[in-house]
Structure formats: C-alpha cells, structure tokens
Write a protein that holds these residues in place. Structure first.
Motif, short mmCIF file in Angstrom:
data_model
loop_
_atom_site.label_atom_id
_atom_site.label_comp_id
_atom_site.label_asym_id
_atom_site.label_seq_id
_atom_site.Cartn_x
_atom_site.Cartn_y
_atom_site.Cartn_z
N THR A 1 -13.83 103.90 32.29
CA THR A 1 -12.58 103.94 31.54
C THR A 1 -12.72 103.07 30.30
O THR A 1 -13.57 102.17 30.26
CB THR A 1 -11.41 103.40 32.39
N SER A 2 -11.91 103.39 29.32
CA SER A 2 -11.91 102.60 28.11
C SER A 2 -10.49 102.65 27.54
O SER A 2 -9.91 103.74 27.41
CB SER A 2 -12.94 103.20 27.13
N THR B 1 -12.96 108.04 30.51
CA THR B 1 -13.98 108.58 29.60
C THR B 1 -15.04 109.36 30.38
O THR B 1 -15.72 110.22 29.83
CB THR B 1 -14.65 107.46 28.79
N LYS C 1 -11.03 114.03 32.31
CA LYS C 1 -11.60 113.27 31.19
C LYS C 1 -10.63 113.25 30.01
O LYS C 1 -10.07 114.27 29.64
CB LYS C 1 -12.94 113.87 30.76
N GLY C 2 -10.47 112.06 29.44
CA GLY C 2 -9.59 111.92 28.27
C GLY C 2 -8.13 111.66 28.63
O GLY C 2 -7.30 111.40 27.76
#
Lengths: 281, 158
Positions: free
Chosen positions: A200-201, A206, A230-231
C-alpha cells in the motif's frame, strides 16, 4: 523394483530421458501412498530415481542481478525455515506443515510435484509469483506455479524432466497474511489455507495477491479480482467486499470430504479474505 | 533387487545387502534387531519409529534404506549410553511421563533433537518439538514437564 542413485543432475536427467521413472526426493508422500504390509517394501510401479541428495538441487541463492531467490527443488522444509532469505509467508506455511520429523525429510519440490489441492506451499508460492524450472537433458523451461498444476495429483512435469528449482522474485510487501485451517496444528491436512500479500502507499492498494488452497482442484487465484482491488483506497474496502466475494464465488468450489464440508470451507475462505482485506493500512 | 548399502548405525559402520526400497524401520528392527523404534501408524503420523538421521529427527517408516548410503543413523539404542540420555531418563521417571512406554523411544529422540537445537525451550517450543509424536496414555503434560526438567538439570549438556 530397480532403484538408481545418480551422482549429478546431468546423470539423473540422462536416466529420466531413457525410461519412465519415479523421482524420489524426501519420499514422505511416496512411501505412504505406496506402502504395503508392515515389514514389506512399498510397491513402486516404475523404477525409482533417488534425487534427494543431488547437490545441484540443495542450493538456496539470491541472484543479485535479476533479484530472484532460487531455491533448489531438493531443499528440505526445515532448511527453508533456517534460511534468512526465504520469504516469511512461505515460512509461516511451512511451520504448520506436517511435523518436525517430516519437515526434515520433505522437500519443496516434492510438495509441488505431489500436486495435492491441499498442498500447503502452493498458496504462498502463488502469491509470491513463483516460477518453476523444469529441465531435461536438452532444454530448460520456466513455468509459473499457477500454470504448472493441472489438477489433483496432475501437473505439467514431462516424464523426461525434473523440477530443479523454484524461483521467487524478491519483492518487499508491507502486508502478508497466511492462515491454515486444520483439525490440529501438527500432521493435519488443510481444510482451507489462505495466503495474501499486499503493498500500500498513501492508503491506496498498489499491489495485492490472494491465493486459497484446498477449496478447488487447484489453488484459487484471480487476476481479475486482484486488478479490481488495485488502486482502490483502503477506506473503500469494506463496502467493496460483497463485490469481491462475488468475483471469487465461481472459483471457490470445495468438496465435502472426511476433513471438512464444502459449506464450511467456502464460508471460512470468505471470512479469511475479509480478515486480510480489513487489516490493510 | 538387492543392493549393498553402507551407513553408520549407532556410531558404527554397517553394511548390508537388501532391497533399497525397504523401510529403514524394518531394516533396523529385523536385520539389526534394534526394537527401540516401534511401528505405530506406519505413515509418519505417530513418531513411534523416530530416529536421528545426521542428528535430525526423522520417521524411520518413511525412509527407503537406499537413500541413507553414507549417512548417520542413531536409534535409542545408540543414545542410551550418553549423559544426555541419563538426564532425560531420570526426568521422564521423576515426572511420571511414562505409562505403557510404546511412544517413549520416539519421544526421547524428539526431545534430544529439540534440545540439540534449543537447550532452553519454552513450553510451547517443547510442544512443537514433540508435535509429531503421539502418546495415548499419559497425555502430554507430564512428558512436557519431563523435557523441561531435563533441560534444567542438564544445563550445559546440550
């Protein structure tokens, strides 16, 4: 039955190319499946090729240039636990496999080639995007672990090949989760096993990988569901869960057997998925 | 399909001609008359046949004797003269860890394998160390106590 103990990998592949043989590494599955009456030799239908001591299959190394951890197929489960470079999620699975004595004999290559739907190393190897190195005397090919397994006890290993190494890309994941559900901790086959990895970010997913074992003929994983996640912001995950479960619905096809029921396995699979998703930060 | 197989058994070099697929358990009991390793389940689940292979715990019912060429096997018979065995023996007696005794040779080998790696194991580590060894009599409480006692009394031995 005839047995052969080759000294080198080349020699082993030479024997494989000449006639149909049963590769025998740790032997912990083979000796049980082929056991006969007490006091008598187990029954093998083809000549046996002892490959457990081949030095080429006993190595663990990180190839720095391509950032790949290469594990020899004959490395024992205990040796994997003792090695600092082996990913923690794989170690977690191995710690609850069989018993200390069996882990001293059993090999990673053996668990893969035995190709049980309940094989405990397969979900972690799947989320780690492991590939398998298959060699014969003339050539060498590399196959993703998800493509190698064809069904219960069936895989893509040709009769002239040996699985020689397992390649795992070295990636830093900030979340991993592994859970095996069995009748007891030692010596129990999985009713369900779940492996999840994520990065994760800024509270956004991610990268994410999910694999579920023992709930279908092969390990369940879905590129489509992973792409869906994702995203996405982590705060949205609880409300995305019903949709996510829907995406796995068609793949999670467990059976009723002596270890568990299909209904239990399915329910537990979804609950483990929920647990994994909701602990991400 | 006999083959000559040489290995080290209880600190001595031995050699025999036999089917390499025979189980080590049968070779030990029948050819060498070492009846410490027992056959419980014959499928690696019970640990009654436990021996050490190069110092590591293994189920002798799962080993094809042809795979141990040049390796070192230790059974309870090759271990019983050691100081470590004496400590374990006394601790098992004092803790009341033995009833019928069938599982005990395997339990002792599992305890040795554990203490060799970890001379001060916690209760959980002991339970993990003997997790592949079944006992149907005492339950595991007294066996765990015995191993704890042996680790304390045998400080410095492992």
């Amino acid at each position: 039955m005839v047995t052969i103990t080759p000294k080198t990998l080349d020699e082993a592949l030479e024997f494989r190319s000449k006639e149909r043989m049963i590769p025998f590494a740790g032997g912990t599955d083979l000796m049980v499946r082929r056991r006969s009456w007490s006091g008598t030799s187990p029954h093998f239908e083809y000549p046996v090729l002892f490959i457990g001591k081949l030095p080429e299959l006993k190595k663990i190394a990180v190839a720095a240039e391509d950032n790949i951890l290469a594990i020899g197929a004959g490395v024992s489960l205990t040796e994997l636990l003792e090695h600092p470079e082996v990913p923690e999620i794989l170690k977690q699975a191995i710690r609850v496999m069989a018993s200390p004595a069996i882990r001293n004999l059993a090999t990673l290559g053996g668990n893969i080639c035995n190709s049980s739907p309940a094989a405990d190393t397969l979900p972690p190897l799947t989320v780690l995007s492991a590939t398998l190195v298959l060699q014969n005397t003339a050539s060498r090919r590399e196959v993703p672990v998800v493509e190698f397994i064809k069904g219960p006890g069936h895989n893509d290993l040709k009769t002239d090949e040996l699985l020689t190494a397992i390649h795992i890309p070295v990636v830093k994941n900030n979340f991993y989760f592994y859970k095996k559900v069995g009748t007891r901790k030692a010596d129990a086959l999985s009713k369900v096993s779940f492996a999840g990895l994520a990065q994760t970010s800024d509270e956004i997913i991610t990268e994410i990988k999910i694999a579920i074992g023992a709930v279908a003929p092969r390990v369940v994983s879905s590129v489509e569901a992973e792409a869906f996640l994702k995203g996405k912001p982590i705060s949205d995950l609880p409300k995305l869960l019903p949709e996510l479960k829907q995406m796995y619905e068609e793949y999670i096809r467990p059976i009723d057997d002596q270890r568990s029921s299909a209904a239990y396995r399915k329910e537990v699979s979804f609950r483990l998925m929920e647990h994994f998703i909701t602990q991400l930060k | 399909m006999g083959k000559r197989i040489e290995f080290t058994l209880n600190h001595q070099k031995v050699s025999l001609e036999t089917d390499p697929l025979r189980r080590l358990l049968d070779v030990l009991r029948e050819d060498f008359e070492l009846t410490g390793p027992k056959e419980g389940c014959g499928e690696g689940e019970c640990g009654a046949c436990s021996v050490l292979l190069n110092g590591r715990l293994v189920n002798s019912c799962l080993i094809a004797v042809g795979t141990i060429e040049g390796q070192e096997i230790t059974t309870i018979e090759g271990y019983r003269d050691s100081e470590r065995f004496k400590v374990l023996d006394q601790a098992f007696a004092d803790a009341g860890a033995v009833q019928c005794g069938f599982c005990i040779p395997g339990m002792i080998m599992a305890a040795e394998a554990l203490l060799r790696k970890n001379s001060k194991p916690s209760e959980m580590e002991i339970r993990e160390g003997i997790s592949g060894n079944l006992c149907r009599c005492t339950g595991y409480g007294m066996i765990v106590e015995a191993i704890q006692l042996a680790a304390e009394r045998g400080a410095g031995l492992w």
